[in-house]
Structures are given as structure tokens and as C-alpha cells.
Scaffold this active site. Structure first.
Site, PDB file in Angstrom:
ATOM      1  N   ASP A 102      24.452 -16.093   0.923  1.00 11.81           N
ATOM      2  CA  ASP A 102      24.229 -14.694   0.582  1.00 11.81           C
ATOM      3  C   ASP A 102      22.740 -14.356   0.488  1.00 11.81           C
ATOM      4  OD1 ASP A 102      23.780 -16.186  -1.687  1.00 11.81           O
ATOM      5  OD2 ASP A 102      25.468 -15.378  -2.804  1.00 11.81           O
ATOM      6  N   ASN A 158      31.446 -15.017 -14.043  1.00 13.15           N
ATOM      7  CA  ASN A 158      32.678 -14.251 -13.828  1.00 13.15           C
ATOM      8  C   ASN A 158      33.508 -14.864 -12.690  1.00 13.15           C
ATOM      9  OD1 ASN A 158      31.223 -13.622 -11.566  1.00 13.15           O
ATOM     10  ND2 ASN A 158      31.131 -11.416 -11.916  1.00 13.15           N
ATOM     11  N   HIS A 206      32.557 -15.690  -9.712  1.00 16.89           N
ATOM     12  CA  HIS A 206      32.258 -15.320  -8.324  1.00 16.89           C
ATOM     13  C   HIS A 206      31.791 -16.546  -7.542  1.00 16.89           C
ATOM     14  CE1 HIS A 206      27.832 -14.023  -9.336  1.00 16.89           C
ATOM     15  NE2 HIS A 206      27.816 -15.230  -8.828  1.00 16.89           N
ATOM     16  N   GLU A 217      32.503 -10.889  -5.823  1.00 15.69           N
ATOM     17  CA  GLU A 217      32.728 -10.537  -7.221  1.00 15.69           C
ATOM     18  C   GLU A 217      34.230 -10.383  -7.489  1.00 15.69           C
ATOM     19  OE1 GLU A 217      30.352 -10.910  -9.068  1.00 15.69           O
ATOM     20  OE2 GLU A 217      28.579  -9.698  -8.655  1.00 15.69           O
TER      21      GLU A 217
HETATM   22  C1  GLP Z   1      24.306 -16.332  -7.995  1.00 11.78           C
HETATM   23  C2  GLP Z   1      24.674 -16.695  -6.539  1.00 11.78           C
HETATM   24  C3  GLP Z   1      25.818 -17.662  -6.486  1.00 11.78           C
HETATM   25  C4  GLP Z   1      25.638 -18.676  -7.602  1.00 11.78           C
HETATM   26  C5  GLP Z   1      25.833 -18.017  -8.933  1.00 11.78           C
HETATM   27  C6  GLP Z   1      25.546 -18.911 -10.131  1.00 11.78           C
HETATM   28  O1  GLP Z   1      24.214 -14.986  -8.254  1.00 11.78           O
HETATM   29  N1  GLP Z   1      24.923 -15.616  -5.654  1.00 11.78           N
HETATM   30  O2  GLP Z   1      25.875 -18.261  -5.211  1.00 11.78           O
HETATM   31  O3  GLP Z   1      26.567 -19.714  -7.475  1.00 11.78           O
HETATM   32  O4  GLP Z   1      25.186 -16.787  -9.019  1.00 11.78           O
HETATM   33  O5  GLP Z   1      24.189 -19.057 -10.349  1.00 11.78           O
HETATM   34  P1  GLP Z   1      23.559 -20.167 -11.264  1.00 11.78           P
HETATM   35  O6  GLP Z   1      23.738 -21.441 -10.544  1.00 11.78           O
HETATM   36  O7  GLP Z   1      22.126 -19.772 -11.396  1.00 11.78           O
HETATM   37  O8  GLP Z   1      24.293 -20.135 -12.552  1.00 11.78           O
END
Ligand code: GLP
Length: 249
Positions: A67, A135, A137, A142
Site C-alpha cells: 500500500d 482494527n 486491517h 479497513e
Molecule cells: C499500517 C499499514 C499496515 C500495517 C499496520 C500496522 O497502517 N498499512 O500494512 O500492518 O498499519 O502497523 P504497525 O506495524 O506499525 O503496528
């Protein structure tokens, strides 16, 4: 699903890196799906070490990122383009033409999403690395995203913007939109490795593993993938009833 529990973030990072290293050794020209966020930073550090120690090379590896934000320039320090260069690409021998990150030019982002999508269908990932949002995702799919979705432009959840505001000067600066692989694209990978650590992920991890498969919990779809490995630390596993360090079903 195979769920493995480790003591802490560092142990998850080492185990996850060893998993990826084995895959690269088995298939040096593999197609690797990459994630951003705090979760994979330790994993990437260990991959860089393995490269420096000449255990693996990325010369023939092709990558596809999950992404990218829409609304900030790709050279913005918080873009996922910058993230990937800072934490991985600038330190390994990957060829620039083998790096794929969704382009985020606001003027024709829909068209760019379609192009990215097409390219992925000709390049099935051998392994997709995933983190998980609080959440639940995956990528930026989402809660409520269609389980059959392909690369699309998503309006970010307020929770996600709040979570990610730690990287920006203020919540106002956090983009409201992103371009993301859809769940269908993620499921199209031959293997998936999801990593999570910290108490704040415990609920999402529990629902992903034990909850019903529903678009309200995007990660729950992973229950249906034929080859999924989940590596979590003790805090992220705290809601799973695990008698030993592994859960296989
Ligand atoms: C982000 C990314 C995800 C990631 C998630 C968790 O916003 N788009 O790909 O897995 O949130 O992030 P973190 O590893 O910093 O907790």
C-alpha cells in the site's frame, strides 16, 4: 493456520527473518510481497544482516508493496516509498526495476491502481509479509472492505489515522486516503507470513485466529488461506489460549 509465539518483538523479528531467508535461498528469484509499519522493521534489519553476511542476495528478487498513502508526495519522509528505502532497499542489492510500490499521483490514482492490479496478476507472490492493524486491517483493507476486493483507493479509518499520527507532526497531516492491494490480491499469494507484537494487537490477533470470517475483521479471511504462518510475541498472543508455543490447525 500455524501460529508461533515468541518472547518479544526481537524474537519475532529474528524468526520471521529466518522464514523469509529460507524462502529466498529456496527460490532466489522469488516474488516477495512487502509490508510497512513498525512490525516489519526488525525483520528487515535481520534481512539486511543476512545480505551483508552474504547468506542471501536480492539481485533476482522482485517485490510488491501492499500500500501507499495518497495525498503526500512519494518523497515525503512518511510515504511508504521513503519507508521502504530507509529500512530495506537502500541497504541491499535489489535492482530498482524489481521494486514495485503503488504510485500515488492524485491526478490519476484510479488508473494507477488498475495498472498495479494488472501487474500483480502476472506476478503471483511466492510470499506475502503482513502486519495487522489494531482494527484487524491488512494492508489498508479497513473493516467493511469487501473480501473480494482488488487494488483500490480506500478512505482510512479514523482509528488508523490516529494510530499512524505518531509518525506525523499532527493528526491533520495524516493522509485521509491510501491506495492498497485488495484482500483478493493478498489471498492470491502462495504463502503468507503475518507478524504482530504488543498488547494493542492482542484483540485483533484473537479475532483473526478464532473469530468468524467477516469483512468487519479483514484479517479473519486469512483463516481460509492454505499456507498461512503467524508469528506473534507473548503480548500479542495474550488472548489466545496457547498451552505451548505453537498452535496448528
Ligand atoms: C499500517 C499499514 C499496515 C500495517 C499496520 C500496522 O497502517 N498499512 O500494512 O500492518 O498499519 O502497523 P504497525 O506495524 O506499525 O503496528
Amino acid at each position: 493456520m500455524r501460529v508461533y509465539k515468541y518472547k518479544d518483538y526481537d524474537e519475532v523479528s529474528k524468526a520471521a527473518a529466518n522464514f523469509v531467508i529460507r524462502e529466498i535461498i529456496k527460490k532466489p528469484n522469488m516474488i516477495l510481497g512487502l509490508a510497512t509499519g513498525t512490525s516489519p522493521i526488525g525483520l528487515y534489519k535481520n534481512l539486511i544482516k543476512a545480505y551483508e553476511n552474504e547468506i542471501i542476495s536480492f539481485k533476482e528478487v522482485k517485490t510488491f508493496n501492499l500500500d501507499e498513502y495518497v495525498g503526500i508526495d512519494k518523497n515525503h519522509p512518511q510515504s511508504y516509498y521513503s519507508f521502504m528505502h530507509q529500512y530495506l532497499f537502500d541497504h541491499i542489492d535489489i535492482l530498482p526495476e524489481n521494486i514495485n510500490i503503488p504510485s500515488n499521483d492524485e491526478n490519476n490514482v484510479e488508473e494507477l491502481a488498475e495498472q498495479y492490479n494488472k501487474k500483480m496478476f502476472g506476478n503471483q507472490r511466492d510470499l506475502q509479509i503482513l502486519g495487522i492493524g489494531k482494527n484487524a486491517h491488512i494492508g489498508f483493507n479497513e473493516p467493511g472492505s469487501q473480501l473480494g476486493s482488488q487494488t483500490f483507493i480506500v478512505k482510512l479509518d479514523e482509528q488508523t489515522r490516529i494510530d499512524n499520527s505518531r509518525f506525523f507532526n499532527s493528526l491533520d497531516e495524516v493522509p485521509k486516503l491510501a491506495i492498497t492491494m485488495g484482500i483478493r490480491n493478498i489471498m492470491y499469494s502462495k504463502k503468507i507470513l503475518l507478524i504482530a507484537s504488543g498488547e494493542s494487537k492482542a484483540e485483533a490477533v484473537f479475532k483473526m485466529v478464532y473469530g468468524e470470517v467477516t469483512d468487519d475483521v479483514p484479517a479473519s479471511i486469512l483463516q481460509l488461506h492454505p499456507d498461512i504462518t503467524i508469528m506473534v510475541d507473548e503480548a500479542a498472543a495474550s488472548k489466545l489460549k496457547m498451552d505451548s508455543n505453537q498452535l496448528i490447525f
